[in-house]
Design an enzyme around this catalytic site. Structure first.
Site, PDB file in Angstrom:
ATOM      1  N   ASN A 145      -6.623   0.274  27.460  1.00 58.98           N
ATOM      2  CA  ASN A 145      -5.493   0.403  26.545  1.00 58.98           C
ATOM      3  C   ASN A 145      -4.414   1.285  27.189  1.00 58.98           C
ATOM      4  OD1 ASN A 145      -3.860   1.620  24.495  1.00 58.98           O
ATOM      5  ND2 ASN A 145      -5.333   0.900  22.970  1.00 58.98           N
TER       6      ASN A 145
ATOM      7  N   ASP B 291     -14.127   6.832  21.365  1.00 57.62           N
ATOM      8  CA  ASP B 291     -14.411   5.831  20.346  1.00 57.62           C
ATOM      9  C   ASP B 291     -13.853   6.384  19.049  1.00 57.62           C
ATOM     10  OD1 ASP B 291     -15.399   3.257  19.796  1.00 57.62           O
ATOM     11  OD2 ASP B 291     -17.160   4.088  18.822  1.00 57.62           O
ATOM     12  N   SER B 292     -13.321   5.505  18.222  1.00 54.15           N
ATOM     13  CA  SER B 292     -12.649   5.992  17.024  1.00 54.15           C
ATOM     14  C   SER B 292     -12.732   4.983  15.900  1.00 54.15           C
ATOM     15  CB  SER B 292     -11.178   6.302  17.348  1.00 54.15           C
ATOM     16  OG  SER B 292     -10.522   5.146  17.827  1.00 54.15           O
TER      17      SER B 292
ATOM     18  N   GLY C   8      -1.627   2.421  26.079  1.00 48.94           N
ATOM     19  CA  GLY C   8      -1.151   3.516  25.226  1.00 48.94           C
ATOM     20  C   GLY C   8      -2.051   4.732  25.329  1.00 48.94           C
TER      21      GLY C   8
ATOM     22  N   ASP D  99      -2.931   2.042  10.150  1.00 50.77           N
ATOM     23  CA  ASP D  99      -1.849   3.025   9.993  1.00 50.77           C
ATOM     24  C   ASP D  99      -0.933   2.795   8.782  1.00 50.77           C
ATOM     25  OD1 ASP D  99      -2.743   4.516  12.094  1.00 50.77           O
ATOM     26  OD2 ASP D  99      -1.235   3.834  13.532  1.00 50.77           O
TER      27      ASP D  99
ATOM     28  N   ARG E 109      -6.934  11.529  17.921  1.00 49.77           N
ATOM     29  CA  ARG E 109      -7.104  11.573  19.389  1.00 49.77           C
ATOM     30  C   ARG E 109      -6.524  12.875  19.949  1.00 49.77           C
ATOM     31  NH1 ARG E 109      -7.286   6.227  18.688  1.00 49.77           N
ATOM     32  NH2 ARG E 109      -5.115   6.104  18.075  1.00 49.77           N
TER      33      ARG E 109
HETATM   34  P1  IMP Z   1     -11.020   2.075  19.332  1.00 45.59           P
HETATM   35  O1  IMP Z   1     -11.875   3.279  19.314  1.00 45.59           O
HETATM   36  O2  IMP Z   1      -9.699   2.301  19.990  1.00 45.59           O
HETATM   37  O3  IMP Z   1     -11.733   0.838  19.771  1.00 45.59           O
HETATM   38  O4  IMP Z   1     -10.606   1.815  17.813  1.00 45.59           O
HETATM   39  C1  IMP Z   1     -11.489   1.218  16.900  1.00 45.59           C
HETATM   40  C2  IMP Z   1     -10.762   0.791  15.662  1.00 45.59           C
HETATM   41  O5  IMP Z   1     -10.527   1.920  14.822  1.00 45.59           O
HETATM   42  C3  IMP Z   1      -9.381   0.177  15.894  1.00 45.59           C
HETATM   43  O6  IMP Z   1      -9.467  -1.194  16.171  1.00 45.59           O
HETATM   44  C4  IMP Z   1      -8.711   0.435  14.551  1.00 45.59           C
HETATM   45  O7  IMP Z   1      -9.132  -0.510  13.601  1.00 45.59           O
HETATM   46  C5  IMP Z   1      -9.285   1.801  14.167  1.00 45.59           C
HETATM   47  N1  IMP Z   1      -8.416   2.891  14.653  1.00 45.59           N
HETATM   48  C6  IMP Z   1      -8.743   3.849  15.547  1.00 45.59           C
HETATM   49  N2  IMP Z   1      -7.706   4.686  15.753  1.00 45.59           N
HETATM   50  C7  IMP Z   1      -6.709   4.226  14.980  1.00 45.59           C
HETATM   51  C8  IMP Z   1      -5.358   4.660  14.781  1.00 45.59           C
HETATM   52  O8  IMP Z   1      -4.846   5.625  15.360  1.00 45.59           O
HETATM   53  N3  IMP Z   1      -4.638   3.918  13.914  1.00 45.59           N
HETATM   54  C9  IMP Z   1      -5.138   2.835  13.255  1.00 45.59           C
HETATM   55  N4  IMP Z   1      -6.369   2.381  13.410  1.00 45.59           N
HETATM   56  C10 IMP Z   1      -7.164   3.079  14.267  1.00 45.59           C
END
Ligand code: IMP
Length: 205
Positions: free
Chosen positions: A16, A75-76, A18, A164, A190
């Site tokens: 990613n 991971d989020s 960004g 968001d 993050r």
């Molecule tokens: P990843 O950890 O970047 O794979 O994020 C997993 C999922 O969590 C994303 O596809 C979003 O659905 C959600 N997510 C994580 N961070 C954000 C954010 O900053 N804004 C909106 N959705 C988020």
């Protein structure tokens, strides 16, 4: 635990762009060069686990194993109180698990539908960062960030991604999608996790 002087070049276990920009700007200031795993030919790893930290650790190990470099992974997801932490680790696939559609729009529609009639709107974005010196590092450095808000039914704002437009921040009187990207990046889950990670790295220096 990683030693600071072992961490001059670190591979980011994500493609990613960004995230690379966001993480690199802060880590460069700490003397760490961050390289996207894609630049080194590393494919995306699976995220099969039920916890954020296990997924981040799997991604970091995968990138480190294939490059021989220390690796950073994140991971989020969005954790909603009234949904007992869902969609959580399944945030990216929340709608897909119910109806097969994988999109932000479908995820948000499911979120709003599951909270219909529920007055408890508390939620937070969660981020975990894992840094390993090598693929079998027994002491990965782990840092977490939580960004608290509320889920609203009507979407607001055009920035950001994912949930968001439905993630409202009472102290800012705005949704995450109404914040300019630089503003969001300075205060998000993050950013909080990265601040914690930098604090840990300073302790090692
Ligand atoms: P990843 O950890 O970047 O794979 O994020 C997993 C999922 O969590 C994303 O596809 C979003 O659905 C959600 N997510 C994580 N961070 C954000 C954010 O900053 N804004 C909106 N959705 C988020």
């Amino acid at each position: 635990m990683p030693e600071a002087n072992e961490l001059k070049r670190v591979v980011l276990a994500s493609n990613n762009a960004g995230k690379l920009r966001e993480f690199a700007s802060l880590l460069n200031a700490a003397g760490i060069e961050l390289i996207a795993q894609g630049e080194l030919g590393v494919p995306e790893a699976e995220e099969p686990h039920a916890t954020f930290v296990e997924n981040a650790l799997a991604k970091a190990r995968h990138a480190s194993k294939l490059t021989g470099l220390p690796a950073l992974a994140d991971d989020s997801g969005l954790c909603v109180h009234a949904l007992r932490g869902a969609p959580g680790v399944y945030s990216a696939r929340f709608a897909q698990l119910a109806c097969g559609e994988k999109s932000d729009t479908a995820n948000n529609a499911r979120l709003v539908a599951e909270l219909a009639g529920n007055a408890d709107r508390r939620a937070y974005y969660f981020c975990v960062l894992v840094l390993v010196r090598h693929a079998d590092d027994p002491e990965p450095l782990i840092a977490e960030g939580r960004w608290y808000g509320e889920v609203i039914d009507e979407p607001r704002g055009a920035h950001g991604f994912g949930y968001d437009p439905h993630f409202f921040l009472p102290p800012l009187s705005a949704t995450a999608a109404e914040l300019e990207p630089a503003r969001k990046n300075a205060v998000s889950h993050r950013a909080i996790a990265l601040g914690a990670l930098l604090g840990r790295l300073k302790e090692l220096a």
